[in-house]
Design an enzyme around this catalytic site. Structure first.
Site, PDB file in Angstrom:
ATOM      1  N   SER A 495       0.835  -1.194   0.000  1.00  0.00           N
ATOM      2  CA  SER A 495       0.000   0.000   0.000  1.00  0.00           C
ATOM      3  C   SER A 495       0.874   1.250   0.000  1.00  0.00           C
ATOM      4  CB  SER A 495      -0.932   0.016   1.210  1.00  0.00           C
ATOM      5  OG  SER A 495      -0.205   0.118   2.407  1.00  0.00           O
ATOM      6  N   HIS A 496       0.240   2.358  -0.330  1.00  0.00           N
ATOM      7  CA  HIS A 496       0.975   3.615  -0.457  1.00  0.00           C
ATOM      8  C   HIS A 496       1.690   3.993   0.832  1.00  0.00           C
ATOM      9  CE1 HIS A 496       1.061   8.019   0.156  1.00  0.00           C
ATOM     10  NE2 HIS A 496       1.702   7.970  -0.979  1.00  0.00           N
TER      11      HIS A 496
END
Length: 538
Positions: A495-496
């Protein structure tokens, strides 16, 4: 269609398992009908089409059902969700994929009653061996070309039009054009996502096998070239007058809070948000400059990679060197790919507001932003004056949106979820309270918790503060560089939040699910990324 239809309510069969993990990071706010009509079909088609290009599926398998129970993703009470059962079946066709590991990555566990799909067909393996390398190499080149082409389009046809230049197309045509650019960009992004999952799995499993799992995560940090690090650096420069606001917006104006939802405002529409963000950077020491932190992270990553390579046998050493070399190109490309699909979403946003203004002038809508409460087919009907009672339908959907917003839903669920009773913040106690997540890394720090529930809210982070939030998107990158650690409710290793935390070298625990409801603003926290543990200290 009836007056009381709502395309973002969604529906689940009683036995379908769903999760908000990962996809909720892409569209963190409650979806509007227009949001979902942009994401829905393109997301299904790009997932299946990318697997077909790799040889995993046949072209005839690229079919999107009208019933979301048979698609890989769906919408439930305004939130995008993974269909775990469908994704198990699809991903089981990938050779070498352990489908229970895949579910464990999504849910944190494997359901005892989970079905066992038949897996990859032996006759497809030679086809995959022939098609996959070409697809991965060609898509890697195309991701960068597409990013630059999309950036040129966004500046010319979105940013410049916002600045007063004449548009090239009517607004409805522009909306459809931007949606199609989004689909193309997301298709290319899917290949990078598959590649990163493969790299992370190989590196981290090797590190775990030799008893030093933290080295795997550490070796994947500090790869450099990540767009969000440059965004944070340019925010730093903006704060010191080294960059003007016009130049900053021409570079990053498509970003903004909840940027994956088109029913939001990007930075080009609210430059005061950028100025406030820069102001928070103004008084920080040079040692906290984003590029300086990224350089320190890169040095630590090189040391971790050397230690990991030195600790394995000759056979594993070859594979590790190959995977770590790939990480240096794949991780930056992942963030470029995200930017390339966020820009068309801003194009949809801009075209929708132009269309909303036109329909309001014609008396077909009451307010410009009412346009977001109609799906694309409905907007086409309304523009042709074939949709009756649109204002009443919009009002109904506005009301249901607020109902969904008030719901607290479980991260994983079967059938239609029951709203949860919100857990109170941590009580005063002399005993520590512990939380774990789905992904973590970066060492250990202690500091003050700063809980941020709404990315539109201003927050000041002092030295040593730990940012606690539900989710993040790339527009949060400048805020990350002011924190000493991250605790995030939703997300995973790819994920970011995890990528940026590794790039700037701060500890993180992601996927706590309940961190923002249990941790109070001002609590004293210990974030141990190496052991996947957040401790609320007494």
């Amino acid at each position: 269609m009836t007056e009381h239809s709502d395309p973002v309510r969604g529906y689940s069969q009683p036995d379908r398992c769903w999760t908000f993990t990962n996809v909720s990071e892409a569209t963190p706010d409650i979806l509007s009908p227009l949001c979902w009509s942009v994401w829905d079909r393109p997301l299904q088609e790009t997932l299946l089409a990318s697997l077909a290009a790799l040889g995993v599926l046949s072209r005839s398998d690229v079919v999107v059902s009208s019933d979301q129970n048979f698609n890989g993703t769906g919408v439930i009470y305004g939130r995008q969700a993974f269909n775990v059962d469908v994704m198990r079946e699809v991903m089981s066709k990938v050779p070498g994929m352990n489908i229970d590991d895949f579910e464990r990555d999504l849910l944190g566990t494997v359901r005892p009653n989970a079905s066992t799909p038949p897996g990859a067909s032996l006759w497809r393996i030679p086809l995959i061996a022939a098609k996959a390398p070409y697809a991965l190499v060609s898509s890697a080149r195309e991701v960068e070309r597409n990013y630059h082409a999309t950036k040129a389009w966004w500046r010319s046809e979105v940013f410049n039009v916002h600045q007063g230049a004449p548009p090239k197309r009517p607004p409805l045509e522009d909306l459809l054009y931007a949606r199609d650019r989004f689909a193309r960009s997301f298709y290319l992004h899917a290949f990078t996502r598959f590649a990163l999952v493969s790299i992370q799995g190989a590196v981290c499993k090797t590190a775990a096998r030799i008893g030093v799992p933290a080295l795997g995560t550490a070796a994947l940090a500090g790869q450099g070239g990540v767009t969000e690090t440059q965004l944070a650096e340019d925010t730093w420069r903006l704060a010191r007058g080294e960059m003007g606001i016009a130049s900053f917006l021409a570079e990053y104006g498509y970003r903004g809070p909840n940027e994956g939802n088109v029913y939001t405002k990007s930075w080009r529409e609210q430059p005061d948000r950028v100025r406030a963000m820069a102001k928070a950077q103004a008084n920080r020491a040079e040692l906290e400059r984003p590029t300086v932190r990224a350089q320190r992270a890169a040095e630590a990553a090189r040391d971790a990679a050397a230690s990991l390579i030195g600790a394995v046998g000759a056979k594993d050493r070859v594979l590790l060197r190959f995977m770590l070399a790939r990480a240096r190109t794949v991780i930056p490309r992942l963030e470029i790919g995200k930017a390339a699909y966020v820009m068309p979403l801003d194009g949809v946003r801009a075209a929708a507001r132009r269309l909303g203004a036109e329909l309001t002038r014609q008396g077909l809508l009451e307010q410009i932003d009412d346009v977001f409460f109609l799906a694309i087919p409905e907007l086409q009907l309304l523009a042709a004056r074939q949709l009756t009672e649109a204002p009443e339908l919009v009002q109904y959907r506005k009301a249901t949106r607020e109902t969904y917003r008030e719901m607290t839903l479980p991260v994983h669920f079967t059938g239609m979820p029951e709203p949860l009773v919100t857990t109170a913040a941590s009580p005063q106690t002399d005993e520590p309270i512990f939380l774990t997540g789905a992904a973590s890394g970066g060492g250990t720090v202690e500091g003050r918790a700063r809980v941020l529930l709404d990315p539109n809210d201003d927050i000041e982070l002092d030295d040593g503060d730990i940012l606690v939030c539900k989710f993040t998107d790339p527009s949060w990158a400048p805020l990350f560089t002011l924190a000493d650690a991250l605790v995030i409710d939703l997300g995973g290793a790819a994920s970011h939040g995890a990528v940026v935390a590794r790039e700037i070298g701060i500890p993180y625990v992601i996927g706590t699910q309940t961190g923002t409801t249990i941790i109070r603003d001002g609590d004293r926290l210990r974030v141990d990324g190496n052991n996947n543990l957040v401790t609320i200290l007494p």
